[in-house]
Design a protein around this motif. Structure first.
Motif, PDB file in Angstrom:
ATOM      1  N   ILE A   1       3.521  37.266  46.737  1.00 18.36           N
ATOM      2  CA  ILE A   1       2.982  38.306  47.619  1.00 18.36           C
ATOM      3  C   ILE A   1       2.079  39.207  46.793  1.00 18.36           C
ATOM      4  O   ILE A   1       2.455  39.636  45.691  1.00 18.36           O
ATOM      5  CB  ILE A   1       4.115  39.162  48.218  1.00 18.36           C
ATOM      6  N   GLU A   2       0.894  39.502  47.306  1.00 16.27           N
ATOM      7  CA  GLU A   2      -0.007  40.453  46.662  1.00 16.27           C
ATOM      8  C   GLU A   2       0.170  41.807  47.338  1.00 16.27           C
ATOM      9  O   GLU A   2      -0.161  41.977  48.502  1.00 16.27           O
ATOM     10  CB  GLU A   2      -1.453  39.978  46.785  1.00 16.27           C
ATOM     11  N   VAL A   3       0.725  42.771  46.599  1.00 14.32           N
ATOM     12  CA  VAL A   3       1.031  44.093  47.141  1.00 14.32           C
ATOM     13  C   VAL A   3      -0.040  45.071  46.665  1.00 14.32           C
ATOM     14  O   VAL A   3      -0.248  45.240  45.458  1.00 14.32           O
ATOM     15  CB  VAL A   3       2.430  44.565  46.688  1.00 14.32           C
TER      16      VAL A   3
ATOM     17  N   ASN B   1      11.286  48.735  48.212  1.00 20.72           N
ATOM     18  CA  ASN B   1      11.389  47.554  49.059  1.00 20.72           C
ATOM     19  C   ASN B   1      11.963  47.971  50.407  1.00 20.72           C
ATOM     20  O   ASN B   1      13.160  48.171  50.552  1.00 20.72           O
ATOM     21  CB  ASN B   1      12.279  46.500  48.403  1.00 20.72           C
TER      22      ASN B   1
ATOM     23  N   GLN C   1       7.872  32.526  47.428  1.00 21.37           N
ATOM     24  CA  GLN C   1       6.530  32.866  47.914  1.00 21.37           C
ATOM     25  C   GLN C   1       5.984  34.063  47.137  1.00 21.37           C
ATOM     26  O   GLN C   1       6.673  35.057  46.936  1.00 21.37           O
ATOM     27  CB  GLN C   1       6.544  33.186  49.401  1.00 21.37           C
TER      28      GLN C   1
ATOM     29  N   THR D   1       2.608  47.088  52.015  1.00 21.44           N
ATOM     30  CA  THR D   1       2.161  45.709  52.153  1.00 21.44           C
ATOM     31  C   THR D   1       3.396  44.833  52.299  1.00 21.44           C
ATOM     32  O   THR D   1       4.241  44.801  51.400  1.00 21.44           O
ATOM     33  CB  THR D   1       1.372  45.244  50.912  1.00 21.44           C
ATOM     34  N   LYS D   2       3.519  44.157  53.425  1.00 19.79           N
ATOM     35  CA  LYS D   2       4.625  43.220  53.670  1.00 19.79           C
ATOM     36  C   LYS D   2       5.980  43.830  53.321  1.00 19.79           C
ATOM     37  O   LYS D   2       6.813  43.199  52.669  1.00 19.79           O
ATOM     38  CB  LYS D   2       4.386  41.915  52.924  1.00 19.79           C
ATOM     39  N   GLY D   3       6.184  45.078  53.716  1.00 15.98           N
ATOM     40  CA  GLY D   3       7.464  45.739  53.520  1.00 15.98           C
ATOM     41  C   GLY D   3       7.650  46.417  52.177  1.00 15.98           C
ATOM     42  O   GLY D   3       8.684  47.024  51.928  1.00 15.98           O
TER      43      GLY D   3
ATOM     44  N   TYR E   1      -3.311  45.887  42.426  1.00 15.72           N
ATOM     45  CA  TYR E   1      -2.247  45.221  43.167  1.00 15.72           C
ATOM     46  C   TYR E   1      -1.156  44.736  42.218  1.00 15.72           C
ATOM     47  O   TYR E   1      -1.363  44.592  41.013  1.00 15.72           O
ATOM     48  CB  TYR E   1      -2.786  44.063  44.010  1.00 15.72           C
TER      49      TYR E   1
ATOM     50  N   ARG F   1       8.963  36.571  46.337  1.00 18.04           N
ATOM     51  CA  ARG F   1      10.169  36.629  47.168  1.00 18.04           C
ATOM     52  C   ARG F   1      11.196  35.701  46.548  1.00 18.04           C
ATOM     53  O   ARG F   1      10.925  34.531  46.316  1.00 18.04           O
ATOM     54  CB  ARG F   1       9.869  36.193  48.599  1.00 18.04           C
TER      55      ARG F   1
ATOM     56  N   GLY G   1      11.471  46.031  52.993  1.00 19.66           N
ATOM     57  CA  GLY G   1      11.581  44.767  53.721  1.00 19.66           C
ATOM     58  C   GLY G   1      13.020  44.284  53.768  1.00 19.66           C
ATOM     59  O   GLY G   1      13.955  45.000  53.408  1.00 19.66           O
TER      60      GLY G   1
ATOM     61  N   GLN H   1      13.942  41.189  52.331  1.00 14.60           N
ATOM     62  CA  GLN H   1      14.158  40.149  51.326  1.00 14.60           C
ATOM     63  C   GLN H   1      14.011  40.722  49.922  1.00 14.60           C
ATOM     64  O   GLN H   1      13.196  41.611  49.679  1.00 14.60           O
ATOM     65  CB  GLN H   1      13.161  39.007  51.515  1.00 14.60           C
TER      66      GLN H   1
END
Length: 128
Positions: free
Chosen positions: A112-114, A39, A110, A6-8, A100, A105, A41, A43
């Motif tokens: 983030i729900e992973v 991680n 921000q 999820t998002k990286g 989750y 970040r 991603g 960031q």
């Protein structure tokens, strides 16, 4: 092992039945699960909270939420990973979990729900 991204943020989970701590006669089944959070991603993120949904084959659904994981709120820079082991007690030899992590970040705050992928817990002797 089950996995999701999820998002990286890559999350993988591996489970193990713990027969030495279980007592089927008393409807007590203990499982451990190893989680690797990586991680992938670009960031830096910090794990703030977790939310679990635990489904027992005995028709019980339990919701567990709170800060961090096993008392920690790890910060993961790009390329870093965090590994931990935890456990779950069920009243039946079958169950599943999912949920989750809430991460932040570090650059802009921000949230983030992973997603934690759904995984099953099965006492091995029930597979025959």
């Amino acid at each position: 092992m089950v996995q999701s991204i999820t998002k990286g943020i890559h999350v993988s989970v591996e489970t193990e039945f713990q027969p030495e701590y279980s007592s089927p006669v008393q409807f007590h089944y203990v499982f451990t699960y190893k989680v690797i959070i990586e991680n992938k991603g670009d960031q830096t993120v910090q794990l703030l909270r977790r939310q679990w949904y635990i489904h027992d084959a005995a028709n019980a659904i339990k919701e567990v939420e709170g800060e961090g994981v096993i008392g920690q709120q790890p910060i993961l820079e790009p390329g870093q990973k965090h590994t931990y082991v935890s456990g779950c007690n069920l009243k039946s030899p079958f169950g599943k979990m999912h949920g989750y992590y809430q991460m932040e970040r570090m650059l802009d705050g921000q949230l983030i729900e992973v997603r934690i992928p759904e995984f099953v817990m099965i006492a091995p002797y029930k597979l025959n």
